[in-house]
Enzyme design. Structure first.
Site, PDB file in Angstrom:
ATOM      1  N   HIS A 270     -38.346 -32.516 -55.022  1.00 26.88           N
ATOM      2  CA  HIS A 270     -38.746 -32.548 -53.624  1.00 26.88           C
ATOM      3  C   HIS A 270     -37.660 -33.164 -52.724  1.00 26.88           C
ATOM      4  CE1 HIS A 270     -42.083 -33.429 -50.464  1.00 26.88           C
ATOM      5  NE2 HIS A 270     -40.906 -33.444 -49.908  1.00 26.88           N
TER       6      HIS A 270
ATOM      7  N   HIS B  79     -36.745 -39.568 -44.819  1.00 27.33           N
ATOM      8  CA  HIS B  79     -37.028 -38.695 -45.955  1.00 27.33           C
ATOM      9  C   HIS B  79     -36.330 -37.373 -45.683  1.00 27.33           C
ATOM     10  CE1 HIS B  79     -38.981 -36.110 -48.805  1.00 27.33           C
ATOM     11  NE2 HIS B  79     -39.596 -35.419 -47.856  1.00 27.33           N
TER      12      HIS B  79
ATOM     13  N   GLU C 264     -17.813 -45.767 -55.177  1.00 24.65           N
ATOM     14  CA  GLU C 264     -18.468 -46.591 -54.161  1.00 24.65           C
ATOM     15  C   GLU C 264     -19.962 -46.815 -54.410  1.00 24.65           C
ATOM     16  OE1 GLU C 264     -18.970 -42.918 -50.998  1.00 24.65           O
ATOM     17  OE2 GLU C 264     -18.731 -44.943 -50.219  1.00 24.65           O
TER      18      GLU C 264
ATOM     19  N   GLU D   3     -45.943 -37.320 -43.714  1.00 23.82           N
ATOM     20  CA  GLU D   3     -45.599 -38.392 -44.665  1.00 23.82           C
ATOM     21  C   GLU D   3     -45.770 -39.777 -44.042  1.00 23.82           C
ATOM     22  OE1 GLU D   3     -45.418 -37.553 -47.580  1.00 23.82           O
ATOM     23  OE2 GLU D   3     -44.511 -35.563 -47.729  1.00 23.82           O
TER      24      GLU D   3
ATOM     25  N   HIS E 187     -34.547 -33.566 -47.834  1.00 25.53           N
ATOM     26  CA  HIS E 187     -34.502 -32.732 -49.028  1.00 25.53           C
ATOM     27  C   HIS E 187     -33.045 -32.542 -49.466  1.00 25.53           C
ATOM     28  CE1 HIS E 187     -38.647 -30.921 -47.657  1.00 25.53           C
ATOM     29  NE2 HIS E 187     -38.722 -32.185 -48.010  1.00 25.53           N
TER      30      HIS E 187
HETATM   31  O1  2HA Z   1     -42.357 -32.943 -43.402  1.00 25.34           O
HETATM   32  O2  2HA Z   1     -40.708 -32.987 -45.938  1.00 25.34           O
HETATM   33  O3  2HA Z   1     -42.544 -34.006 -47.513  1.00 25.34           O
HETATM   34  C1  2HA Z   1     -42.211 -32.057 -44.425  1.00 25.34           C
HETATM   35  C2  2HA Z   1     -41.870 -32.759 -45.662  1.00 25.34           C
HETATM   36  C3  2HA Z   1     -42.967 -33.197 -46.500  1.00 25.34           C
HETATM   37 ZN    ZN Z   2     -40.347 -33.514 -47.940  1.00 21.83          ZN
END
Ligand code: 2HA
Ligand code: ZN
Length: 280
Positions: free
Chosen positions: A213, A142, A172, A119, A144
């Site tokens: 995602h 980033h 909050e 990413e 999940h």
């Molecule tokens: O790195 O999360 O979006 C793996 C991921 C791709």
């Molecule tokens: Zn991801």
């Protein structure tokens, strides 16, 4: 040349190791899920590395010239967050964007021949946009986040409606992210296209949701960025609980959300709260 210190003792490596471990422990980064990039100042790097010693140069597929010469510590492509703490030099890499912005130099890490996160376009493009609006910006995470992902199946993906629901789920929230969240359409991850649209959202918001995602968070420090994601994910968790419990009997009203914003001196994003503004 002066003696270099052991980079494994560097505060930025410790922060990366602790943060990836925490994210893994929370269940938001299964397998190789998630990635982090952390903008470093040259003076943070030089006590540990000879910055003229480039190990490898890797092409990027987009124009990163706005970040020429900038240093980042980033997680590796295909690497598992749970493993960073035990093997930082394999799972992390310290990179510098080349002068023409077309590649990155690897100065340290990725010792098994690895490369930066898949990413990287979203991260670097996000850094470019956040730096335009916040000179103290440094971090993109980033992950999940489970309940946020869940909500993208059951809730409207209109980002104003999504933002308001999160604000309503925990007092909050409007204080922590008064600008709300951005939501992009579902897209193939790892591409320049998703990087461009995510970065464009980041001109106005520090949280961008990738439906089905995960989430991107941006901030000035690891604590702030982690805390931002944590706050949104906690609100999504409350949403999950509320939906499971059944009929909603009451919520935080728009006027109460505005009162909160006023009390904490923040300005909620326009067009979300339905209240008539009284000017004095
Ligand atoms: O790195 O999360 O979006 C793996 C991921 C791709
Ligand atoms: Zn991801």
């Amino acid at each position: 040349m002066s003696e270099k210190r052991d980079i494994l003792t560097a505060p930025f490596i410790q922060e990366m190791a602790k943060t990836t471990a925490n994210l893994y422990r929370l269940g938001w980064d299964e397998r190789n899920g998630g990635n982090i990039s952390y903008l470093l100042k040259e003076e943070e790097v030089t006590p540990y590395l000879d910055i003229h010693e480039v190990k490898r140069t890797l092409p990027t597929k987009f124009d990163g010239s706005a970040l020429a010469g900038k240093y980042f510590i980033v997680t590796g492509s295909g690497k598992y967050f749970k493993n960073v703490i035990d093997a930082p030099s394999i799972n992390l890499g310290l990179i510098r964007v080349t002068d023409d912005g077309q590649s990155v130099d690897v100065l340290w890490g990725f010792e098994d021949g690895g490369t930066p996160t898949s990413e990287l376009p979203s991260h670097l493009m996000g850094h470019i946009e956040r730096l335009k609006v916040d000179p103290n910006h440094r971090i993109i995470i980033h992950c999940h986040a489970s309940n946020i992902i869940g909500m993208t199946y059951t809730h409207s993906l209109d980002e104003r409606i999504f933002s308001k629901t999160l604000w309503q789920m925990s007092t909050e929230c409007i204080v922590v992210f008064p600008e709300g969240v951005g939501v992009v359409p579902w897209m193939v991850p790892g591409t320049d296209a998703i990087g461009e649209i995510t970065a464009k959202k980041m001109r106005d918001v520090r949280l961008v949701i990738w439906p089905h995602h995960g989430i991107f968070g941006a901030g000035t420090s690891m604590d702030e960025t982690f805390g931002l994601i944590e706050t949104a994910e906690k609100a999504a968790q409350i949403y999950t609980i509320v939906c499971a419990q059944g009929e909603v009997k009451q919520t935080i009203t728009d006027q109460q959300l505005q009162d909160l914003a006023d009390a904490f001196g923040v300005v909620p994003r326009e067009g979300i709260l339905a209240i008539s503004k009284v000017t004095n």
